[in-house]
Design a protein around this motif. Structure first.
Motif, PDB file in Angstrom:
ATOM      1  N   SER A 145      26.394  44.718  28.017  1.00  0.00           N
ATOM      2  CA  SER A 145      27.298  43.050  28.151  1.00  0.00           C
ATOM      3  C   SER A 145      28.989  43.340  28.035  1.00  0.00           C
ATOM      4  N   LEU A 146      28.994  43.987  26.927  1.00  0.00           N
ATOM      5  CA  LEU A 146      30.382  44.107  26.763  1.00  0.00           C
ATOM      6  C   LEU A 146      31.499  44.352  27.326  1.00  0.00           C
ATOM      7  N   TRP A 147      31.024  45.130  28.601  1.00  0.00           N
ATOM      8  CA  TRP A 147      32.270  46.015  29.903  1.00  0.00           C
ATOM      9  C   TRP A 147      31.520  45.194  31.057  1.00  0.00           C
ATOM     10  N   PHE A 148      30.375  44.174  30.972  1.00  0.00           N
ATOM     11  CA  PHE A 148      31.023  43.196  31.626  1.00  0.00           C
ATOM     12  C   PHE A 148      32.443  41.889  31.067  1.00  0.00           C
ATOM     13  N   ALA A 149      32.598  41.850  30.312  1.00  0.00           N
ATOM     14  CA  ALA A 149      34.186  41.694  30.391  1.00  0.00           C
ATOM     15  C   ALA A 149      35.263  42.395  30.934  1.00  0.00           C
ATOM     16  N   GLY A 150      35.450  43.464  31.043  1.00  0.00           N
ATOM     17  CA  GLY A 150      36.473  44.024  31.069  1.00  0.00           C
ATOM     18  C   GLY A 150      36.440  45.314  33.201  1.00  0.00           C
ATOM     19  N   ILE A 151      35.030  44.511  33.620  1.00  0.00           N
ATOM     20  CA  ILE A 151      34.800  45.700  34.758  1.00  0.00           C
ATOM     21  C   ILE A 151      35.456  44.960  36.173  1.00  0.00           C
ATOM     22  N   GLY A 152      36.465  44.201  35.839  1.00  0.00           N
ATOM     23  CA  GLY A 152      36.489  43.293  36.723  1.00  0.00           C
ATOM     24  C   GLY A 152      37.921  44.569  38.155  1.00  0.00           C
ATOM     25  N   GLY A 153      38.543  45.189  37.206  1.00  0.00           N
ATOM     26  CA  GLY A 153      40.013  45.349  37.195  1.00  0.00           C
ATOM     27  C   GLY A 153      38.856  46.725  38.375  1.00  0.00           C
ATOM     28  N   VAL A 154      38.017  47.486  37.927  1.00  0.00           N
ATOM     29  CA  VAL A 154      37.768  48.615  38.360  1.00  0.00           C
ATOM     30  C   VAL A 154      36.785  47.313  40.043  1.00  0.00           C
ATOM     31  N   MET A 155      36.539  46.392  39.514  1.00  0.00           N
ATOM     32  CA  MET A 155      35.813  45.795  40.975  1.00  0.00           C
ATOM     33  C   MET A 155      36.732  45.935  41.387  1.00  0.00           C
ATOM     34  N   THR A 156      38.214  45.580  41.533  1.00  0.00           N
ATOM     35  CA  THR A 156      38.290  45.347  42.325  1.00  0.00           C
ATOM     36  C   THR A 156      39.012  46.049  43.427  1.00  0.00           C
ATOM     37  N   ARG A 157      39.195  47.292  42.528  1.00  0.00           N
ATOM     38  CA  ARG A 157      39.607  48.190  43.097  1.00  0.00           C
ATOM     39  C   ARG A 157      38.142  48.839  44.819  1.00  0.00           C
ATOM     40  N   VAL A 158      36.821  48.507  43.970  1.00  0.00           N
ATOM     41  CA  VAL A 158      35.777  48.640  44.467  1.00  0.00           C
ATOM     42  C   VAL A 158      36.340  47.786  46.310  1.00  0.00           C
ATOM     43  N   TYR A 159      36.625  46.399  46.113  1.00  0.00           N
ATOM     44  CA  TYR A 159      36.890  45.676  46.860  1.00  0.00           C
ATOM     45  C   TYR A 159      37.754  45.697  47.953  1.00  0.00           C
ATOM     46  N   ALA A 160      39.081  46.205  47.219  1.00  0.00           N
ATOM     47  CA  ALA A 160      40.634  46.677  47.891  1.00  0.00           C
ATOM     48  C   ALA A 160      40.399  48.331  49.059  1.00  0.00           C
ATOM     49  N   SER A 161      39.256  48.933  48.681  1.00  0.00           N
ATOM     50  CA  SER A 161      38.373  49.813  49.300  1.00  0.00           C
ATOM     51  C   SER A 161      38.357  49.723  50.881  1.00  0.00           C
ATOM     52  N   ILE A 162      37.754  48.601  50.816  1.00  0.00           N
ATOM     53  CA  ILE A 162      37.527  48.018  52.860  1.00  0.00           C
ATOM     54  C   ILE A 162      38.861  47.737  53.007  1.00  0.00           C
ATOM     55  N   THR A 163      39.796  46.453  52.664  1.00  0.00           N
ATOM     56  CA  THR A 163      40.633  46.367  52.788  1.00  0.00           C
ATOM     57  C   THR A 163      41.189  47.515  53.535  1.00  0.00           C
ATOM     58  N   SER A 164      42.010  48.815  52.331  1.00  0.00           N
ATOM     59  CA  SER A 164      42.619  49.865  52.478  1.00  0.00           C
ATOM     60  C   SER A 164      41.353  50.840  53.469  1.00  0.00           C
ATOM     61  N   THR A 165      40.595  50.667  53.870  1.00  0.00           N
ATOM     62  CA  THR A 165      40.182  51.545  55.077  1.00  0.00           C
ATOM     63  C   THR A 165      40.039  51.301  56.527  1.00  0.00           C
ATOM     64  N   TRP A 166      39.555  49.812  56.551  1.00  0.00           N
ATOM     65  CA  TRP A 166      40.316  49.015  58.067  1.00  0.00           C
ATOM     66  C   TRP A 166      41.474  49.035  57.837  1.00  0.00           C
ATOM     67  N   ASP A 167      42.887  48.941  57.292  1.00  0.00           N
ATOM     68  CA  ASP A 167      43.527  49.461  57.460  1.00  0.00           C
ATOM     69  C   ASP A 167      43.933  50.310  58.262  1.00  0.00           C
ATOM     70  N   GLY A 168      43.458  51.602  57.270  1.00  0.00           N
ATOM     71  CA  GLY A 168      43.970  52.695  58.023  1.00  0.00           C
ATOM     72  C   GLY A 168      43.556  52.498  59.527  1.00  0.00           C
ATOM     73  N   ILE A 169      42.418  52.271  59.748  1.00  0.00           N
ATOM     74  CA  ILE A 169      41.368  52.675  61.191  1.00  0.00           C
ATOM     75  C   ILE A 169      42.131  51.691  62.181  1.00  0.00           C
ATOM     76  N   PHE A 170      42.772  51.207  61.840  1.00  0.00           N
ATOM     77  CA  PHE A 170      43.421  49.341  62.839  1.00  0.00           C
ATOM     78  C   PHE A 170      44.680  50.018  62.974  1.00  0.00           C
ATOM     79  N   VAL A 171      45.502  51.256  61.569  1.00  0.00           N
ATOM     80  CA  VAL A 171      46.388  51.124  62.013  1.00  0.00           C
ATOM     81  C   VAL A 171      46.637  52.721  62.723  1.00  0.00           C
TER      82      VAL A 171
END
Length: 272
Positions: A236-262
Motif C-alpha cells: 500500500s505504501l509502495w503504490f505512492a512511488g510505483i508510478g516511475g517504474v510503471m512509466t518505464r514499463v509503458y515506455a518499453s512499448i514505445t521503444s519497441t515499436w520505434d525499433g521495429i519502425f526504424v
C-alpha cells in the motif's frame, strides 16, 4: 470535395476499400487480441467486433487506398497473413510490457502465500493468484488514465505509414527490438515489487531470529499472518512511488515499436 464512404463504396474503388478495411481489421484484431486492453472490461464479442470495424473504417478513411493492390485470391491471402503476422508482432510488444506486471504479481503471491487463492483472469481465461490479477487490473487502469489508448491508436496509425496495408514486411527486423524488450521483462517485473520483497525479506530474518531464540513458538503459524500483514502494508505504501517504474514499463512499448519502425526503414546494403 473529398469522396464520402458511400461514394467510395459505389465506385470502382469500393472493392479495394472494403479489402483495405478487412485487412486493417485483421491487423487491429491481432494486435489487440494479445493485450488486456479490450478484455479488461466484460464486453460482448459483438461489441468488440464492431469496435474493431469502426476503428478500421476510421483509419482506412485517413490513408490512401491502393487502386489495384490485390489482383487475385492468392495475393489477398498473402496480404491477410502478412497483416496477421504484423499485428501479432506489434501486439507482442504490448504483451511483454504487461507481462512485467504479471511477473511482479506472481513474485508477491509466492512471497505472501497467496498462490493458493486464485481468481479468473479475463485475458488468459485461466485462474491466476489474487495479486497477479490485481496487478493486471491496475496496469490496465493506469494505462487508460495515462491516455495510453490514444498513444496506441497513434502508433497503429503510424504503422500504416511504415507498413501500408497489404505491403510485404520482414519479420527479421522486428526480432531485435522484441528480444531486447523480453530481456528486460524480468528486471522491470522485479522493479515493480522490489521494495515489498525487501520488506518481506526483513520479516523473514526477524522471524528466523525469533524462532532461534524462542524454539517453543510455532513460527509457521505465526509467520504467515505477519508476512501477509507486513506485505500488504508495504504494498500500500509502495503504490505512492510505483508510478516511475510503471512509466518505464509503458515506455518499453514505445521503444519497441520505434525499433521495429526504424529497422524497417534502414537500407539493406551500402548506399553508393
Amino acid at each position: 470535395m473529398a469522396p464520402t464512404l458511400l461514394d467510395m463504396a459505389t465506385s470502382g474503388a469500393g472493392t479495394s476499400w472494403l479489402m483495405v478495411v478487412g485487412l486493417l481489421a485483421l491487423r487491429l484484431a491481432a494486435t489487440l487480441a494479445m493485450t488486456p486492453v479490450l478484455y479488461a472490461m466484460p464486453l460482448p464479442p459483438s461489441i468488440r467486433m464492431l469496435l474493431l470495424l469502426g476503428l478500421s473504417v476510421a483509419l482506412a478513411s485517413s490513408f490512401p487506398i491502393p487502386a489495384e493492390a490485390f489482383t487475385g485470391w492468392g495475393a489477398l491471402l498473402a496480404a491477410a497473413l502478412a497483416e496477421l503476422a504484423l499485428g501479432a508482432t506489434l501486439g507482442l510488444g504490448i504483451l511483454l510490457a504487461f507481462g512485467a506486471f504479471s511477473v511482479a504479481g506472481q513474485l508477491l503471491d509466492l512471497q505472501l502465500g497467496f498462490g493458493i487463492a486464485q481468481v479468473l483472469d479475463p485475458v488468459t481465461r485461466r485462474p491466476v493468484p489474487i495479486l497477479t490479477s490485481a496487478f493486471g487490473y491496475l496496469s490496465v487502469m493506469v494505462f487508460f488514465l495515462l491516455n495510453g489508448h490514444h498513444a496506441l491508436l497513434r502508433g497503429i496509425g503510424y504503422s500504416l505509414e511504415r507498413f501500408p496495408v497489404g505491403a510485404p514486411w520482414s519479420i527479421a527486423n522486428a526480432a531485435e527490438p522484441l528480444l531486447k524488450q523480453a530481456t528486460g521483462l524480468f528486471s522491470l517485473g522485479f522493479a515493480l515489487a522490489a521494495p515489498v520483497v525487501f520488506c518481506i525479506l526483513l520479516v523473514e530474518f526477524a522471524l528466523g531470529v525469533v524462532g532461534r531464540n524462542l524454539p517453543q513458538m510455532n513460527m509457521f503459524t505465526m509467520g504467515i499472518p505477519v508476512k501477509i500483514l507486513v506485505g500488504l502494508i508495504a504494498l500500500s505504501l509502495w503504490f505512492a512511488g510505483i508510478g516511475g517504474v510503471m512509466t518505464r514499463v509503458y515506455a518499453s512499448i514505445t521503444s519497441t515499436w520505434d525499433g521495429i519502425f526504424v529497422a524497417s526503414t534502414q537500407p539493406k546494403g551500402p548506399v553508393r
